[in-house]
Write a protein that holds these residues in place. Structure first.
Motif, PDB file in Angstrom:
ATOM      1  N   GLN A  18       0.811  -1.209   0.000  1.00 20.74           N
ATOM      2  CA  GLN A  18       0.000   0.000   0.000  1.00 20.74           C
ATOM      3  C   GLN A  18       0.849   1.266   0.000  1.00 20.74           C
ATOM      4  O   GLN A  18       0.521   2.242  -0.685  1.00 20.74           O
ATOM      5  N   ARG A  19       1.951   1.285   0.736  1.00 26.29           N
ATOM      6  CA  ARG A  19       2.765   2.501   0.790  1.00 26.29           C
ATOM      7  C   ARG A  19       3.345   2.843  -0.583  1.00 26.29           C
ATOM      8  O   ARG A  19       3.362   4.020  -0.974  1.00 26.29           O
ATOM      9  N   THR A  20       3.793   1.833  -1.325  1.00 30.22           N
ATOM     10  CA  THR A  20       4.314   2.092  -2.675  1.00 30.22           C
ATOM     11  C   THR A  20       3.205   2.632  -3.574  1.00 30.22           C
ATOM     12  O   THR A  20       3.427   3.568  -4.355  1.00 30.22           O
ATOM     13  N   ILE A  21       2.025   2.069  -3.456  1.00 31.23           N
ATOM     14  CA  ILE A  21       0.909   2.541  -4.275  1.00 31.23           C
ATOM     15  C   ILE A  21       0.558   3.983  -3.910  1.00 31.23           C
ATOM     16  O   ILE A  21       0.273   4.812  -4.782  1.00 31.23           O
ATOM     17  N   GLU A  22       0.597   4.310  -2.632  1.00 25.26           N
ATOM     18  CA  GLU A  22       0.364   5.700  -2.219  1.00 25.26           C
ATOM     19  C   GLU A  22       1.381   6.640  -2.877  1.00 25.26           C
ATOM     20  O   GLU A  22       1.022   7.717  -3.376  1.00 25.26           O
ATOM     21  N   LYS A  23       2.645   6.230  -2.891  1.00 29.74           N
ATOM     22  CA  LYS A  23       3.691   7.059  -3.507  1.00 29.74           C
ATOM     23  C   LYS A  23       3.476   7.175  -5.017  1.00 29.74           C
ATOM     24  O   LYS A  23       3.739   8.229  -5.605  1.00 29.74           O
ATOM     25  N   LEU A  24       2.999   6.106  -5.651  1.00 29.14           N
ATOM     26  CA  LEU A  24       2.709   6.162  -7.083  1.00 29.14           C
ATOM     27  C   LEU A  24       1.583   7.158  -7.370  1.00 29.14           C
ATOM     28  O   LEU A  24       1.650   7.914  -8.352  1.00 29.14           O
ATOM     29  N   ILE A  25       0.563   7.172  -6.529  1.00 27.72           N
ATOM     30  CA  ILE A  25      -0.533   8.127  -6.704  1.00 27.72           C
ATOM     31  C   ILE A  25      -0.012   9.550  -6.530  1.00 27.72           C
ATOM     32  O   ILE A  25      -0.310  10.447  -7.335  1.00 27.72           O
ATOM     33  N   MET A  50      -5.786  -2.770  -1.898  1.00 30.68           N
ATOM     34  CA  MET A  50      -4.684  -1.874  -1.555  1.00 30.68           C
ATOM     35  C   MET A  50      -4.802  -0.547  -2.290  1.00 30.68           C
ATOM     36  O   MET A  50      -4.532   0.518  -1.726  1.00 30.68           O
ATOM     37  N   VAL A  51      -5.196  -0.592  -3.568  1.00 28.66           N
ATOM     38  CA  VAL A  51      -5.345   0.638  -4.352  1.00 28.66           C
ATOM     39  C   VAL A  51      -6.410   1.525  -3.724  1.00 28.66           C
ATOM     40  O   VAL A  51      -6.214   2.739  -3.549  1.00 28.66           O
ATOM     41  N   ARG A  52      -7.533   0.948  -3.375  1.00 28.80           N
ATOM     42  CA  ARG A  52      -8.615   1.750  -2.800  1.00 28.80           C
ATOM     43  C   ARG A  52      -8.230   2.315  -1.439  1.00 28.80           C
ATOM     44  O   ARG A  52      -8.538   3.468  -1.119  1.00 28.80           O
ATOM     45  N   ALA A  53      -7.519   1.524  -0.657  1.00 26.31           N
ATOM     46  CA  ALA A  53      -7.060   2.013   0.647  1.00 26.31           C
ATOM     47  C   ALA A  53      -6.022   3.116   0.473  1.00 26.31           C
ATOM     48  O   ALA A  53      -6.035   4.122   1.191  1.00 26.31           O
ATOM     49  N   ALA A  54      -5.122   2.954  -0.507  1.00 23.16           N
ATOM     50  CA  ALA A  54      -4.088   3.957  -0.762  1.00 23.16           C
ATOM     51  C   ALA A  54      -4.708   5.263  -1.242  1.00 23.16           C
ATOM     52  O   ALA A  54      -4.297   6.354  -0.816  1.00 23.16           O
ATOM     53  N   ALA A  56      -7.702   6.385  -0.618  1.00 24.03           N
ATOM     54  CA  ALA A  56      -8.361   7.020   0.534  1.00 24.03           C
ATOM     55  C   ALA A  56      -7.337   7.676   1.449  1.00 24.03           C
ATOM     56  O   ALA A  56      -7.562   8.776   1.978  1.00 24.03           O
ATOM     57  N   ALA A  57      -6.182   7.026   1.612  1.00 28.17           N
ATOM     58  CA  ALA A  57      -5.156   7.546   2.519  1.00 28.17           C
ATOM     59  C   ALA A  57      -4.573   8.869   2.027  1.00 28.17           C
ATOM     60  O   ALA A  57      -4.248   9.748   2.833  1.00 28.17           O
ATOM     61  N   VAL A  58      -4.417   9.024   0.715  1.00 30.63           N
ATOM     62  CA  VAL A  58      -3.838  10.262   0.181  1.00 30.63           C
ATOM     63  C   VAL A  58      -4.898  11.239  -0.321  1.00 30.63           C
ATOM     64  O   VAL A  58      -4.572  12.334  -0.791  1.00 30.63           O
ATOM     65  N   GLY A  59      -6.175  10.852  -0.233  1.00 33.58           N
ATOM     66  CA  GLY A  59      -7.260  11.747  -0.617  1.00 33.58           C
ATOM     67  C   GLY A  59      -7.364  12.022  -2.099  1.00 33.58           C
ATOM     68  O   GLY A  59      -7.695  13.131  -2.518  1.00 33.58           O
ATOM     69  N   LYS A  60      -7.087  11.020  -2.942  1.00 35.01           N
ATOM     70  CA  LYS A  60      -7.158  11.193  -4.391  1.00 35.01           C
ATOM     71  C   LYS A  60      -8.137  10.178  -4.997  1.00 35.01           C
ATOM     72  O   LYS A  60      -8.368   9.106  -4.435  1.00 35.01           O
ATOM     73  N   GLN A  61      -8.677  10.531  -6.173  1.00 34.51           N
ATOM     74  CA  GLN A  61      -9.528   9.614  -6.916  1.00 34.51           C
ATOM     75  C   GLN A  61      -8.656   8.815  -7.888  1.00 34.51           C
ATOM     76  O   GLN A  61      -7.850   9.393  -8.623  1.00 34.51           O
TER      77      GLN A  61
END
Length: 480
Positions: A18-25, A50-54, A56-61
């Protein structure tokens, strides 16, 4: 500057937390691709979560795209490992041979109809065109070939027929099983591999919906038959929600020289026909290992952006590469650089056409005003389905389009529309004036708008109505 062209990042071992996906977003990824050619259904479910959680965590669609494998035609396995073919060497491809018993003289294939689909004099392209085999003769299940271009050939490499003509259906039994998984995950987009005609896309849509999957369909254009003439290509585009310039197999079948013009035509026609277009394959290939792209890759991405593609796609670069975050950051920089050019902000799209839909008329009028009324800073579109922002995104402009919706599926779909930023609207807001006021307040709060800015707003007369309900355009000055 906010980028307009979207980035699709493929998930894999290098982007499996999830953390890597957050950074990708945060780096600029808008859509995540689940490649059904690899991994189990459980793998894809976990990655979707994981994508949906990431997000939500960074506040992006963000959106999810599933990519069906399709009828990949391959040679079978060599019992003793790879072989080397010199120019003029013979190799028998045997449709009835044991799948694990390949030798230097003969090897099996995964496609039983290969012998009946081919004829002497044709050329088979193996391993993405790295090797070429001329067909000398066909006897029963055996194709007798000679190497035109040799090289090392290992197990399970793909087979293409130059200029197309293989009769393999677009959907396999595996694809039907994967459609069930796509329905369970509730994917936003589903890519169909190797369609040859609009009928293939209609069949795929019916099959997906029968499994409960109502994702928007992407036609991966990778067969020579799909681009053989303008009528066939236009019908495929019109019977899809999006098309992908899948340059790997398509380039092998039609040749690299022809691929250049086909890519530009596909981008142009998709936009003219109000469909989404994705450019894919080897866009930043060297960054699987390297920390910087080549100049050729920079220009490849930039040219697709200047041509008007909605999205550029990363495959192994983010799925299995050493630098998944860096590659998305690099692609974002390239996109922003290309979008500074005036050519990416001007359009004469449909200026000479007559419209028969009110919603499209409003969309075109809005973009004309946006490109000719100098104080305008942004476009706000209240939408239930996302159709009006899609239509507006077909017109080049340097202005941001905010697709404002209470419908999560519409928000996800808009993640792939060039120049459109999906923006959620609280479901308890049912008054048009309140919806516009709330949206403007949000954009002021995040610094996107300020007092005195002029914005264009589109909406219908009734909140919550879908299906061509947009019928109004307003010019609003943002108040203190």
């Amino acid at each position: 500057m906010q980028k307009r062209t979207k980035i699709i990042a493929t998930l894999g071992p290098s982007s499996n937390d999830q953390r890597t996906i957050e950074k990708l977003i945060e780096a600029g990824a808008n859509v995540f691709r689940l490649n059904f050619s690899h991994g189990s259904h459980d793998d894809h479910r976990q990655r979707a979560e994981m994508v949906r959680a990431a997000a939500a965590a960074v506040g992006k669609q963000v959106a999810l795209l599933g990519d069906l494998q399709g009828p990949k035609i391959r040679i079978a396995k060599f019992a003793a490992g790879p072989i080397t073919l010199e120019v003029g060497d013979s190799l028998i491809l045997d449709c009835d041979m044991d799948q694990s018993a390949g030798t230097r003289e003969a090897v099996g294939v995964t496609y039983p109809q290969l012998a009946s689909d081919c004829k002497p004099g044709q050329v088979l392209l193996l391993d993405d065109g790295r090797l070429e085999l001329g067909i000398e003769a066909i006897e029963g299940s055996k194709l007798y070939t000679k190497a035109i271009i040799g090289g090392v050939l290992s197990s399970n490499k793909g087979i293409n027929l130059r200029d197309g003509g293989l009769s393999a259906p677009a959907l396999t039994d595996k694809d039907y099983r994967d459609m069930k998984c796509a329905a369970q995950i509730d994917l936003d987009y589903l890519a169909i591999s190797f369609p040859r005609s609009a009928d293939d896309m209609d069949t795929a849509r019916a099959a997906a919906e029968a499994e409960g999957c109502f994702a928007k369909l992407v036609a991966k254009v990778e067969r020579a038959e799909a681009v053989a003439n303008d009528e066939t290509l236009d019908k495929i585009i019109l019977h899809s929600d999006a098309v992908m310039v899948a340059r790997g197999d398509l380039g092998v079948e039609i040749g690299d020289a022809e691929l250049i013009g086909v890519q530009k035509k596909m981008i142009r026609r998709a936009r003219q026909l109000n469909r989404i277009v994705i450019t894919a394959t080897q866009m930043m290939e060297t960054m699987i290992d390297a920390s910087l792209p080549t100049r050729a890759e920079v220009f490849d991405v930039a040219n697709a952006v200047l041509d008007g593609t909605d999205a550029v796609m990363l495959s192994a670069e983010t799925a299995a590469g050493k630098h998944p975050i860096k590659v998305v950051e690099a692609m974002t920089r390239i996109i922003r650089g290309a979008e500074k050019e005036r050519a990416s902000q001007q359009s004469g799209h449909r200026m000479d056409r007559v419209f028969d839909q009110i919603g499209e008329t409003i969309a075109m009028a809005t973009m004309y005003a946006a490109n000719h009324l100098s104080p305008v800073k942004a476009i706000l579109s209240l939408t239930e389905s996302g159709t009006t922002p899609l239509l507006m995104s077909r017109i080049r402009s340097g202005l941001p389009i905010y697709g404002i919706s209470p419908n999560q599926k519409a928000l996800n779909a808009m993640c792939l529309y060039r120049g459109v930023s999906p923006m959620p609207l609280a479901t308890n807001i049912t008054n048009l004036d309140d919806a516009l006021a709330s949206s403007i307040a949000t954009l002021k709060a995040n610094g996107s708008l300020k007092t005195g800015d002029v914005v264009l707003c589109t909406h219908g007369t009734v909140m919550g109505k879908t299906g061509g309900a947009t019928n109004s355009l307003k010019v609003i000055t943002v108040k203190a």
